[in-house]
Design a protein around this motif. Structure first.
Motif, PDB file in Angstrom:
ATOM      1  N   UNK A   1       0.864  -1.180   0.000  1.00 42.55           N
ATOM      2  CA  UNK A   1       0.000   0.000   0.000  1.00 42.55           C
ATOM      3  C   UNK A   1       0.904   1.235   0.000  1.00 42.55           C
ATOM      4  N   UNK A   2       0.302   2.398  -0.121  1.00 43.23           N
ATOM      5  CA  UNK A   2       1.086   3.639  -0.078  1.00 43.23           C
ATOM      6  C   UNK A   2       1.251   4.157   1.342  1.00 43.23           C
ATOM      7  N   UNK A   3       0.827   3.400   2.333  1.00 43.65           N
ATOM      8  CA  UNK A   3       0.961   3.797   3.744  1.00 43.65           C
ATOM      9  C   UNK A   3       2.439   3.775   4.132  1.00 43.65           C
ATOM     10  N   UNK A   4       2.887   4.851   4.792  1.00 38.16           N
ATOM     11  CA  UNK A   4       4.278   4.921   5.247  1.00 38.16           C
ATOM     12  C   UNK A   4       4.402   4.855   6.762  1.00 38.16           C
ATOM     13  N   UNK A   5       3.293   4.982   7.480  1.00 33.81           N
ATOM     14  CA  UNK A   5       3.325   4.872   8.941  1.00 33.81           C
ATOM     15  C   UNK A   5       2.356   3.772   9.353  1.00 33.81           C
ATOM     16  N   UNK A   6       2.895   2.729   9.952  1.00 34.66           N
ATOM     17  CA  UNK A   6       2.096   1.610  10.444  1.00 34.66           C
ATOM     18  C   UNK A   6       2.082   1.696  11.960  1.00 34.66           C
ATOM     19  N   UNK A   7       0.899   1.789  12.540  1.00 32.16           N
ATOM     20  CA  UNK A   7       0.755   1.952  13.987  1.00 32.16           C
ATOM     21  C   UNK A   7      -0.072   0.804  14.556  1.00 32.16           C
ATOM     22  N   UNK A   8      -0.116   0.751  15.870  1.00 34.85           N
ATOM     23  CA  UNK A   8      -0.910  -0.249  16.604  1.00 34.85           C
ATOM     24  C   UNK A   8      -0.474  -1.678  16.275  1.00 34.85           C
ATOM     25  N   UNK A   9       0.834  -1.865  16.163  1.00 30.84           N
ATOM     26  CA  UNK A   9       1.380  -3.168  15.807  1.00 30.84           C
ATOM     27  C   UNK A   9       1.706  -3.985  17.056  1.00 30.84           C
ATOM     28  N   UNK A  10       1.466  -5.288  17.007  1.00 28.39           N
ATOM     29  CA  UNK A  10       1.907  -6.149  18.100  1.00 28.39           C
ATOM     30  C   UNK A  10       3.407  -6.431  17.988  1.00 28.39           C
ATOM     31  N   UNK A  11       3.978  -6.947  19.050  1.00 27.70           N
ATOM     32  CA  UNK A  11       5.377  -7.370  19.007  1.00 27.70           C
ATOM     33  C   UNK A  11       5.513  -8.459  17.952  1.00 27.70           C
ATOM     34  N   UNK A  12       6.637  -8.491  17.264  1.00 22.74           N
ATOM     35  CA  UNK A  12       6.856  -9.513  16.257  1.00 22.74           C
ATOM     36  C   UNK A  12       7.915  -9.101  15.265  1.00 22.74           C
ATOM     37  N   UNK A  13       8.147  -9.943  14.285  1.00 18.57           N
ATOM     38  CA  UNK A  13       9.118  -9.677  13.221  1.00 18.57           C
ATOM     39  C   UNK A  13       8.381  -9.171  11.993  1.00 18.57           C
ATOM     40  N   UNK A  14       8.879  -8.105  11.404  1.00 13.62           N
ATOM     41  CA  UNK A  14       8.273  -7.499  10.223  1.00 13.62           C
ATOM     42  C   UNK A  14       9.328  -7.377   9.128  1.00 13.62           C
ATOM     43  N   UNK A  15       9.002  -7.807   7.917  1.00 14.81           N
ATOM     44  CA  UNK A  15       9.897  -7.696   6.776  1.00 14.81           C
ATOM     45  C   UNK A  15       9.394  -6.528   5.932  1.00 14.81           C
ATOM     46  N   UNK A  16      10.159  -5.425   5.942  1.00 15.60           N
ATOM     47  CA  UNK A  16       9.733  -4.180   5.295  1.00 15.60           C
ATOM     48  C   UNK A  16      10.291  -4.137   3.878  1.00 15.60           C
TER      49      UNK A  16
END
Length: 86
Positions: free
Chosen positions: A57-72
């Motif tokens: 998506x064109x979203x650049x700010x992801x909020x309200x995330x749980x702890x975990x691993x994210x591949x950006x």
């Protein structure tokens, strides 16, 4: 007569990625990922993914995330076949 030809490629996709850890209670959804200053490729617009390219998506700010691993990842809207890990 010979003519020299140079075939160029676009610059690599790049962006700054900053994350905020969960600083309050265990299990809360207060983590963030902020993607800024995207450059490269064919120029904008750009799309981003925090799940290894499964969804963009064109979203650049992801909020309200749980702890975990994210591949950006990042890709150029005009060259979606060329995603880059950032």
């Amino acid at each position: 007569s010979l003519t020299a030809v140079i075939i160029n490629e676009p610059p690599l996709l790049q962006a700054d990625v900053v994350h905020t850890d969960i600083l309050d209670c265990n299990g809360n959804l207060t983590g963030t990922i902020n993607i800024s200053n995207p450059v490269g490729g064919l120029g904008g617009p750009y799309e981003f993914s925090i799940n290894g390219g499964a969804n963009y998506s064109n979203i650049q700010i992801y909020a309200n995330l749980p702890a975990g691993n994210y591949v950006v990842m990042m890709r150029n809207l005009f060259a979606p076949q060329c995603p880059t890990l950032i």
